[in-house]
Scaffold this active site. Structure first.
Site, PDB file in Angstrom:
ATOM      1  N   ASP A  27       0.852  -1.194   0.000  1.00  8.50           N
ATOM      2  CA  ASP A  27       0.000   0.000   0.000  1.00  8.50           C
ATOM      3  C   ASP A  27       0.885   1.240   0.000  1.00  8.50           C
ATOM      4  O   ASP A  27       1.596   1.511   0.963  1.00  8.50           O
ATOM      5  CB  ASP A  27      -0.904  -0.021   1.238  1.00  8.50           C
ATOM      6  CG  ASP A  27      -1.723   1.239   1.396  1.00  8.50           C
ATOM      7  OD1 ASP A  27      -1.853   1.987   0.404  1.00  8.50           O
ATOM      8  OD2 ASP A  27      -2.235   1.479   2.508  1.00  8.50           O
ATOM      9  N   ASP A  35      -1.759  -0.947  -3.974  1.00  5.87           N
ATOM     10  CA  ASP A  35      -1.863  -0.120  -5.175  1.00  5.87           C
ATOM     11  C   ASP A  35      -0.572  -0.183  -5.980  1.00  5.87           C
ATOM     12  O   ASP A  35       0.420  -0.797  -5.559  1.00  5.87           O
ATOM     13  CB  ASP A  35      -2.217   1.325  -4.813  1.00  5.87           C
ATOM     14  CG  ASP A  35      -1.318   1.898  -3.715  1.00  5.87           C
ATOM     15  OD1 ASP A  35      -0.119   1.551  -3.691  1.00  5.87           O
ATOM     16  OD2 ASP A  35      -1.815   2.681  -2.881  1.00  5.87           O
ATOM     17  N   ASP A 213      -7.062 -14.935 -18.651  1.00  7.03           N
ATOM     18  CA  ASP A 213      -7.920 -15.525 -17.631  1.00  7.03           C
ATOM     19  C   ASP A 213      -8.964 -16.420 -18.296  1.00  7.03           C
ATOM     20  O   ASP A 213      -9.554 -16.050 -19.315  1.00  7.03           O
ATOM     21  CB  ASP A 213      -8.611 -14.400 -16.848  1.00  7.03           C
ATOM     22  CG  ASP A 213      -9.522 -14.910 -15.761  1.00  7.03           C
ATOM     23  OD1 ASP A 213      -9.003 -15.476 -14.778  1.00  7.03           O
ATOM     24  OD2 ASP A 213     -10.752 -14.754 -15.899  1.00  7.03           O
ATOM     25  N   GLU A 275      -4.802 -19.594 -18.783  1.00  4.12           N
ATOM     26  CA  GLU A 275      -5.332 -20.401 -17.683  1.00  4.12           C
ATOM     27  C   GLU A 275      -6.266 -21.451 -18.272  1.00  4.12           C
ATOM     28  O   GLU A 275      -7.433 -21.195 -18.526  1.00  4.12           O
ATOM     29  CB  GLU A 275      -6.073 -19.504 -16.692  1.00  4.12           C
ATOM     30  CG  GLU A 275      -6.646 -20.261 -15.503  1.00  4.12           C
ATOM     31  CD  GLU A 275      -7.614 -19.407 -14.689  1.00  4.12           C
ATOM     32  OE1 GLU A 275      -7.691 -19.629 -13.477  1.00  4.12           O
ATOM     33  OE2 GLU A 275      -8.303 -18.550 -15.281  1.00  4.12           O
TER      34      GLU A 275
END
Length: 566
Positions: A27, A35, A213, A275
């Protein structure tokens, strides 16, 4: 066993990839959520060419999605493919990440979620507005079935029917996953062009490749025929009671991936990962390399990570991959990712070891000495485990249908908890003492963290770092040599060699909590091997030894020899 060859090697064949889950890696702005600026701050840990003393030493990072999203599936529901969600920063932040990574010799791989969009994507908002709008056919729409209900018996991977009714259109739309993730209609040429433009957008920015994905479910049967039921089907999960002949793994899927690969090939040495999951068979996964190695560079298959902690089973899966990987192609191996329990949890449950650090070292040995590209999941190198006691009110991931009642939802949050950097405030993930973190930190962070393990030469992290350096700097055989087992059927240990030109690396791992005879079914010269790495207290790297006749419990030996070995 695939034969070694002398062809030019692509960067990803000798690389080690590292998956980052951006929400919980680091972070940077102190709001408790991971982030892109936070990732930039931690890049020196991944690789630092100017100071090797405190870095892991990987070659590429793979980011779970950072695209604009309503975050109902933690970024896997994209609402704008060409922008970064404010949760993670800005598009300029992403460009800075690419540059900072490249400055450190780190490639950047993006997750590309193109089977479906968010239901809040402009494309779907327009498509769902009427049957006559310009994007009416961008998603999979069907009239109600003959009973006035769903068009067919297709089921969602997340549970329940895969069809949701739209009042405005008076039709159902299809979603392989959650209802807020409608599937794109890849039979529409305009959809293909739009996605191809997205691919070029990110390649032009400088990304080094993509992980596709759910890449085995893009194509669906154009007639939407019912899936046949399995004989004697009685699985508790209805999804597994069907033969999924019409909603995944269709031949048309390969053409979709080939077209994306063609785009990448025009940009030079870029990487395409896929994947290939949802019960895809290993043969089907191997077919995703393409007829002429023109589809995926690296299909991600799940047979190896889902293997039990048993050497015979693991060797079987390795040998399958060796046999089925086409000539000129390259395998990939991983143990953990954002969707499955971490391997120390899975393997601790089925082993007699009761020592997660021993299992972690053995797992690292397998992953980083097999023939193929290894992929690490953040924190794996520390021995991080699932956080299994996250309070219900802190859960972020609850996309599956209830398993027992409405309060009992399956969640993947336990494998996505914050990276454990140190033993201080928020484990070093966030420096704001008042921030509420995206997910709670695993309580074991005071012991399992980067800072303490860097200082401990016997830690899991130190073992990973040593093995990564051996792989990168001391052994061509480990980077791209052929693989050969030395045991026809493993007893309680694995033994295999990696061979390249005049170099042989011998790898032996004892899985048992007992001393074992060292069975080697193939004749091998047992004399004068140099120790590359071991967990044995009575040996040191660089020593020259003979191959031992027996193993002590959980022994690991990685030995090297130049010249005649077999």
């Amino acid at each position: 066993m695939a034969a070694a060859d002398a062809r030019d090697r692509a960067w990803w064949e000798t690389a080690v990839l590292y998956q980052i889950y951006p929400l919980t890696f680091a972070d940077g702005d102190g709001n408790g959520v991971g982030d892109i600026p936070g990732i930039i701050e931690r890049l020196d840990y991944l690789n630092n060419p100017e100071d090797d003393s405190a870095c892991l030493g990987v070659d590429a990072l793979w980011l779970s999605p950072v695209n604009k999203s309503p975050m109902k599936d933690n970024g896997y529901d994209v609402s704008d493919y060409c922008d970064v969600d404010p949760t993670f920063g800005t598009l300029d932040d992403f460009k800075a990440l690419v540059q900072a990574s490249h400055d450190r010799n780190i490639k950047v791989i993006m997750d590309l979620v193109i089977n479906h969009t968010s239901s809040e994507h402009d494309w779907f908002l327009e498509s769902s507005s009427s049957r006559k709008n310009p994007k009416s056919d961008w998603y999979i729409w069907r009239d109600p079935g003959y009973t006035g209900k769903e068009p067919n018996n297709w089921l969602s991977y997340f549970g329940g029917t895969a069809w949701t009714f739209c009042e405005t259109r008076q039709q159902y739309y299809y979603h392989a996953f959650n209802k807020n993730q409608p599937d794109l209609n890849w039979r529409n040429p305009k959809v293909r062009k739009a996605i191809h433009d997205v691919v070029r957008f990110w390649l032009d920015i400088g990304v080094d490749g993509f992980r596709l994905d759910a890449s085995s479910v893009y194509a669906k049967d154009k007639y939407c025929r019912d899936n046949p039921m399995k004989f004697g089907a009685n699985h508790t999960n209805p999804y597994n009671n069907q033969h999924h002949l019409y909603d995944k793994d269709l031949p048309e899927n390969h053409a979709i991936i080939r077209d994306i690969r063609k785009i990448l090939d025009k940009y030079g040495d870029r990487l395409l990962i896929g994947e290939t999951f949802i019960d895809s068979r290993l043969y089907d996964s191997a077919s995703f390399y393409g007829i002429d190695n023109d589809e995926l560079h690296l299909p991600f298959t799940f047979e190896f990570p889902f293997s039990p902690w048993y050497p015979g089973y693991l060797q079987r899966e390795i040998q399958k991959k060796e046999i089925l990987t086409p000539p000129g192609c390259w395998p990939a191996y991983f143990l953990d990712n954002h969707d499955i329990p971490r391997h120390l949890v899975r393997w601790n449950e089925c082993s007699l070891c009761n020592d997660s650090q021993q299992i972690a070292r053995a797992a690292a040995t397998l992953l980083l000495t097999l023939r193929g590209t290894p992929v690490l999941y953040y924190g794996q190198e520390l021995g991080m485990i699932d956080h299994d006691s996250i309070p219900p009110e802190r859960l972020r991931d609850a996309v599956f249908e209830p398993t027992k009642d409405e309060n009992d939802l399956e969640t993947r949050d336990g494998v996505r908890t914050p990276m454990q950097w140190d033993s201080g405030l928020h484990a070093g993930f966030c420096h704001n003492p008042d921030a509420e973190l995206w997910l709670p930190i695993n309580p074991n962070y005071t012991e399992v963290n980067v800072a303490s393990e860097l200082a401990d030469p016997k830690s899991v992290l130190s073992f990973y770092r040593s093995l990564l350096r051996i792989r990168k700097y001391q052994s061509k055989a480990l980077r791209f040599g052929e693989w050969r087992t030395l045991i026809d059927y493993p007893y309680e240990h694995l033994a295999y060699v990696r061979q390249w030109e005049d170099e042989t690396v011998l790898v032996m791992v004892n899985f048992a909590n007992a001393e074992q005879s060292c069975h080697l079914d193939v004749n091998i010269d047992r004399q004068n091997w140099t120790v590359l790495l071991t967990n044995k207290n009575d040996l040191k790297s660089g020593e020259v030894i003979d191959v031992p006749a027996s193993f002590k419990p959980f022994d690991i030996l990685i030995l090297q020899k130049f010249g005649h070995a077999m």
